[in-house]
Design an enzyme around this catalytic site. Structure first.
Site, short mmCIF file in Angstrom:
data_model
loop_
_atom_site.label_atom_id
_atom_site.label_comp_id
_atom_site.label_asym_id
_atom_site.label_seq_id
_atom_site.Cartn_x
_atom_site.Cartn_y
_atom_site.Cartn_z
N LYS A 3 42.21 -11.68 -6.37
CA LYS A 3 42.32 -10.44 -7.15
C LYS A 3 42.92 -9.33 -6.29
CE LYS A 3 38.38 -11.27 -10.20
NZ LYS A 3 37.06 -10.73 -10.62
N ASP B 230 37.89 -11.84 -3.97
CA ASP B 230 37.85 -10.59 -4.74
C ASP B 230 37.94 -9.42 -3.77
OD1 ASP B 230 37.39 -8.55 -6.52
OD2 ASP B 230 35.59 -9.41 -7.40
N ARG C 111 30.78 -22.80 -15.90
CA ARG C 111 31.44 -23.45 -14.76
C ARG C 111 32.26 -24.66 -15.21
NH1 ARG C 111 29.35 -21.19 -9.98
NH2 ARG C 111 27.16 -20.59 -10.05
N GLY D 30 30.85 -22.04 -6.70
CA GLY D 30 32.12 -21.79 -7.39
C GLY D 30 33.25 -22.72 -7.00
N GLU E 217 38.25 -21.97 -1.06
CA GLU E 217 37.59 -20.89 -1.80
C GLU E 217 38.07 -20.83 -3.24
OE1 GLU E 217 35.25 -18.95 -2.11
OE2 GLU E 217 35.07 -17.39 -0.60
P1 XMP Z 1 34.28 -11.16 -2.58
O1 XMP Z 1 34.28 -9.85 -3.34
O2 XMP Z 1 33.35 -11.14 -1.43
O3 XMP Z 1 33.70 -12.17 -3.66
O4 XMP Z 1 35.70 -11.59 -2.20
C1 XMP Z 1 33.97 -13.50 -3.62
C2 XMP Z 1 32.99 -14.26 -4.48
O5 XMP Z 1 32.60 -13.48 -5.61
C3 XMP Z 1 32.56 -14.26 -6.76
N1 XMP Z 1 33.53 -13.73 -7.74
C4 XMP Z 1 33.59 -14.09 -9.02
N2 XMP Z 1 32.86 -14.99 -9.72
N3 XMP Z 1 34.12 -14.47 -11.65
C5 XMP Z 1 33.14 -15.17 -11.04
O6 XMP Z 1 32.50 -15.98 -11.68
C6 XMP Z 1 34.89 -13.56 -11.03
O7 XMP Z 1 35.78 -12.96 -11.63
C7 XMP Z 1 34.60 -13.37 -9.63
N4 XMP Z 1 35.16 -12.57 -8.69
C8 XMP Z 1 34.46 -12.82 -7.54
C9 XMP Z 1 32.88 -15.66 -6.33
O8 XMP Z 1 31.68 -16.37 -6.10
C10 XMP Z 1 33.61 -15.50 -5.02
O9 XMP Z 1 33.45 -16.59 -4.13
MG MG Z 2 28.89 -16.56 -9.56
#
Ligand code: XMP
Ligand code: MG
Length: 191
Positions: free
Chosen positions: A141, A113, A175, A51, A109
């Protein structure tokens, strides 16, 4: 009418435009550069695949104009699978290629999320005896506040919806979309 891109029909609405992203990255790079003007062995940028590739490429070049010398490393972690919900399980799929002891690290990063992935990564980098570890995240988020992760530099706070583009995928697609947007509901229905 100008010919559009294949993904235009799948995007419901744009959350952050290409231009907003470009301007924000320049701002973030200036801040990071100003805060690290005296780092003499340079900064080690650590990106999380896949990502963060777009952000890493643009951020590294922006930082290069204002900041100290940089080096780039990538790690691959499993957090999200094919779908849109977090598993909470973090696994290393590609480790760092070298020793980071004593280095000043900036984790690059794409999106924070739940914060679970980042929280794990910060502890991992500290266990490898980095001199300092900071984070720049392009998107965050609201759920991120549930797990306290020290993200020093944040580009945009966005709503808690699943987004694609600028490195972020749905089932490995989208992507390459140059902005960040929300997919139409029927895209999920047909997958
Ligand atoms: P956490 O929940 O651990 O997640 O903070 C972080 C990773 O989750 C993916 N992520 C997303 N990927 N759309 C995406 O394509 C989204 O809205 C999204 N939200 C979280 C992402 O890989 C991130 O590094
Ligand atoms: Mg992904």
């Amino acid at each position: 009418m100008a010919q559009g891109s294949w993904y235009d029909a799948d995007i419901d609405h744009v959350i952050i435009s290409e231009e907003q992203i470009r301007e924000k990255i320049a701002e973030l790079a200036k801040q990071v550069a100003a805060d690290h003007a005296s780092v003499d062995d340079g900064l080690l940028l650590v990106g999380v695949l896949k990502g963060a590739v777009m952000f890493m490429a643009d951020f590294a070049r922006a930082l290069g104009r204002y900041g100290p010398p940089i080096e780039i490393e990538f790690m691959a972690l499993s957090s999200y699978g094919q779908g849109t919900t977090s598993s909470g399980v973090v696994r290393i799929r590609k480790d760092l290629d070298r020793d980071i002891a004593g280095r000043h690290i900036v984790v690059v990063e794409d999106i924070v999320d739940s914060g679970l992935t980042l929280n794990w990564l910060l502890r991992y980098l500290e266990s490898r005896e980095a001199a300092s570890v900071e984070v720049v995240a392009l998107f965050r988020k609201p759920d991120a506040i549930k797990v306290p992760v020290p993200v020093k530099y944040v580009g945009f706070d966005i709503p808690s919806e699943f987004v694609v583009g600028y490195g972020l995928d749905f089932g490995e697609r989208y992507r390459e979309v140059p902005y960040v947007g929300v997919l139409k509901p029927e895209v999920y229905a047909r997958s």
